[in-house]
Design an enzyme around this catalytic site. Structure first.
Site, PDB file in Angstrom:
ATOM      1  N   HIS A 154      -9.457 -30.698 -83.884  1.00 47.97           N
ATOM      2  CA  HIS A 154      -9.114 -30.889 -82.289  1.00 47.97           C
ATOM      3  C   HIS A 154     -10.339 -31.423 -81.836  1.00 47.97           C
ATOM      4  CE1 HIS A 154      -4.493 -30.686 -83.275  1.00 47.97           C
ATOM      5  NE2 HIS A 154      -5.014 -29.328 -83.962  1.00 47.97           N
ATOM      6  N   ASP A 168      -9.880 -32.426 -78.262  1.00 50.03           N
ATOM      7  CA  ASP A 168      -9.697 -31.519 -77.540  1.00 50.03           C
ATOM      8  C   ASP A 168     -10.004 -30.464 -77.800  1.00 50.03           C
ATOM      9  OD1 ASP A 168      -6.975 -32.066 -78.603  1.00 50.03           O
ATOM     10  OD2 ASP A 168      -6.319 -31.893 -77.343  1.00 50.03           O
ATOM     11  N   HIS A 191       1.112 -31.115 -89.241  1.00 55.38           N
ATOM     12  CA  HIS A 191       1.324 -29.182 -88.493  1.00 55.38           C
ATOM     13  C   HIS A 191       2.788 -29.036 -89.588  1.00 55.38           C
ATOM     14  CE1 HIS A 191      -2.268 -30.568 -85.968  1.00 55.38           C
ATOM     15  NE2 HIS A 191      -2.906 -28.755 -86.038  1.00 55.38           N
ATOM     16  N   GLU A 245       2.831 -23.098 -89.352  1.00 49.10           N
ATOM     17  CA  GLU A 245       1.688 -22.046 -88.604  1.00 49.10           C
ATOM     18  C   GLU A 245       2.938 -21.257 -87.890  1.00 49.10           C
ATOM     19  OE1 GLU A 245       0.096 -24.574 -85.418  1.00 49.10           O
ATOM     20  OE2 GLU A 245      -1.146 -23.192 -85.319  1.00 49.10           O
ATOM     21  N   ASP A 272      -9.981 -25.941 -86.217  1.00 51.73           N
ATOM     22  CA  ASP A 272      -8.898 -26.297 -85.327  1.00 51.73           C
ATOM     23  C   ASP A 272      -9.250 -26.357 -84.473  1.00 51.73           C
ATOM     24  OD1 ASP A 272      -5.432 -26.829 -84.874  1.00 51.73           O
ATOM     25  OD2 ASP A 272      -5.492 -25.129 -85.231  1.00 51.73           O
TER      26      ASP A 272
HETATM   27  O1  LIG Z   1      -2.987 -25.516 -83.990  1.00 50.10           O
HETATM   28  C1  LIG Z   1      -1.939 -26.550 -83.506  1.00 50.10           C
HETATM   29  N1  LIG Z   1      -0.758 -26.368 -83.381  1.00 50.10           N
HETATM   30  C2  LIG Z   1       0.337 -27.428 -82.620  1.00 50.10           C
HETATM   31  N2  LIG Z   1      -0.442 -28.404 -82.430  1.00 50.10           N
HETATM   32  C3  LIG Z   1      -1.816 -28.208 -81.953  1.00 50.10           C
HETATM   33  C4  LIG Z   1      -2.578 -27.097 -82.403  1.00 50.10           C
HETATM   34  N3  LIG Z   1      -4.108 -27.528 -81.882  1.00 50.10           N
HETATM   35  C5  LIG Z   1      -4.264 -28.412 -81.512  1.00 50.10           C
HETATM   36  N4  LIG Z   1      -2.858 -28.804 -80.818  1.00 50.10           N
HETATM   37  C6  LIG Z   1      -2.650 -30.045 -79.964  1.00 50.10           C
HETATM   38  O2  LIG Z   1      -2.886 -31.309 -80.887  1.00 50.10           O
HETATM   39  C7  LIG Z   1      -3.247 -31.729 -79.572  1.00 50.10           C
HETATM   40  C8  LIG Z   1      -4.227 -33.087 -79.832  1.00 50.10           C
HETATM   41  O3  LIG Z   1      -5.600 -32.164 -80.355  1.00 50.10           O
HETATM   42  C9  LIG Z   1      -3.926 -31.021 -78.677  1.00 50.10           C
HETATM   43  O4  LIG Z   1      -3.517 -31.570 -77.326  1.00 50.10           O
HETATM   44  C10 LIG Z   1      -3.157 -30.161 -78.816  1.00 50.10           C
HETATM   45  O5  LIG Z   1      -1.820 -30.225 -77.899  1.00 50.10           O
HETATM   46 ZN   LIG Z   2      -4.277 -28.136 -85.133  1.00 54.28          ZN
END
Ligand SMILES: O=c1[nH]cnc2c1ncn2[C@@H]1O[C@H](CO)[C@@H](O)[C@H]1O
Ligand SMILES: [Zn+2]
Length: 388
Positions: A15, A17, A208, A211, A300
């Protein structure tokens, strides 16, 4: 660790961000007048992110929700063209310096509109940043190719719009689509129209799933939504029974995933942080690799996990004794599962990844041979042979 860093690696799940440099967050916060950072010293801030994202003991997906709260701070400083450009460029540079040769980096454009940017401006700023980062990496002696995945947030209602955006910027730096965010209560079928649209457009997407939430989420992602890949998918082990004698029985869903070679984007450190897996040694990746699922290794969120691709591999080497051959297997899996065209994937595998590993393995072989010769001549000397 050095040979792990030098080995060519491919990441499919990272990601934007979740991977900022702590010092950059501090500088950007200063520049835009964001006063809510929990720490203003970069080293302290790095620790804060890791610790705040660490909630493995929370039940029922709450670990993931706590983990996701930390993104408020990174998104807050990613609201201008310059900030997005900088973060994207640094992302490409950091991945390249870690030996990553191919990366698909995702972010949610809808989270970067607070200062008035349009969705298109967000995508263009990030794409230009990636191109700049690729150039800087090349100048520093590292080659990397970065594609963007556009994420829609599961709790929001903009997925069709974001899917259309991904389609508009296809072949212009965006290689696919994703949905992310809290899993419990937000099944992927809420976004069916977005997935159906992308399928009609012959476009690619990952989801996603599996998880924080179990098999139904994986099942929906595949069989209702038609995902090309699964983000995480760790709960798939709920559909695999290992008997005392070590024999293994796959349920219908796990068998489908393996038979169809559905790529699993596994992120060990992140799973430990959210409580989706108890430890590296007990992470499902060990079993799934043994059973020849199409497993890939990913970061991640490098900031929240204090991690990198090399770090993820180092953890797996410690936990499972993986060798360069295993690393190559994971990397080829990732490259086979990438969203760029087939011929380009093949070229990366044959011209970059395999030669890279061959080079490292031959280095190891010669070092090994030299070490053996040294030991042999030492023992010859000790025995007084060859001195007369
Ligand atoms: O592991 C994860 N599972 C679900 N959502 C996630 C994970 N890591 C990050 N984000 C979400 O994805 C958005 C966009 O990049 C992030 O702002 C976060 O809210
Ligand atoms: Zn993710």
């Amino acid at each position: 660790m050095d040979h792990i860093r030098r080995a060519p690696k491919a990441v499919l799940h990272d990601h934007l961000d979740g991977g900022l440099r702590p010092a950059t967050i501090v500088e950007l916060a200063d520049a835009v007048g964001y006063g809510d950072l929990p720490e203003t010293d970069p080293a302290q801030l790095a620790i804060w992110f890791r610790e705040a994202a660490d909630s493995p003991a929370l039940e029922g997906g709450a670990g993931l929700e706590r983990y996701l709260e930390t993104f408020a701070h990174t998104c807050a400083v990613m609201q201008t063209r310059d900030a997005l450009f900088r973060v994207a460029a640094e992302c490409a540079e950091d991945l390249a310096a870690d030996g990553v040769v191919y990366a698909e980096v995702r972010y949610a454009p809808e989270q970067h509109l607070e200062a008035g940017l349009t969705l298109e401006e967000v995508v263009e700023a990030v794409n230009e940043g990636f191109r700049e980062g690729e150039r800087r990496a090349l100048a520093a002696g590292h080659r990397i190719r970065v594609g963007a995945l556009l994420t829609a947030m599961r709790h929001a209602a903009r997925s069709l719009e974001i899917a259309e955006l991904a389609n508009r910027y296809r072949d212009l730096g965006v290689v696919g689509f994703d949905i992310a965010g809290a899993e419990a209560g937000f099944p992927p079928t809420r976004h069916l129209d977005a997935f159906e649209y992308l399928k009609r457009e012959n476009n690619h997407f990952t989801i996603h799933a599996g998880e924080a939430f179990g098999l139904p989420s994986i099942w929906q992602a595949l069989q209702w939504c038609g995902a090309d890949r699964l983000g995480h998918g760790v709960r798939l082990i709920d559909d695999i029974q290992v008997a005392h004698d070590g024999s293994v029985k796959l349920g219908r869903l796990a068998a489908y995933v393996r038979d169809k070679r559905v790529p699993l984007e596994m992120c060990p450190t992140s799973n430990l942080q959210t409580g989706a897996a108890p430890s590296y040694a007990e992470h499902p990746i060990g079993l799934l690799r043994r059973l020849h699922f199409r497993v890939t290794v990913n970061t991640d969120n490098r900031l929240m996990g204090g991690t990198s691709m090399s770090q993820e591999f180092a953890h797996l080497v410690n936990a499972f004794g993986y060798t360069l051959d295993d690393m190559q297997w994971f990397t080829v899996n990732a490259m086979k599962s990438a969203f760029i065209p087939f011929d380009e994937r093949l070229a990366m595998i044959n011209d970059v990844i395999k030669p890279g590993y061959a080079e490292l393995k031959s280095e190891w072989l010669f070092r090994q041979a030299a070490a053996e010769t040294a030991v042999a001549s030492e023992s010859t000397r000790d025995q007084g042979v060859g001195q007369g």
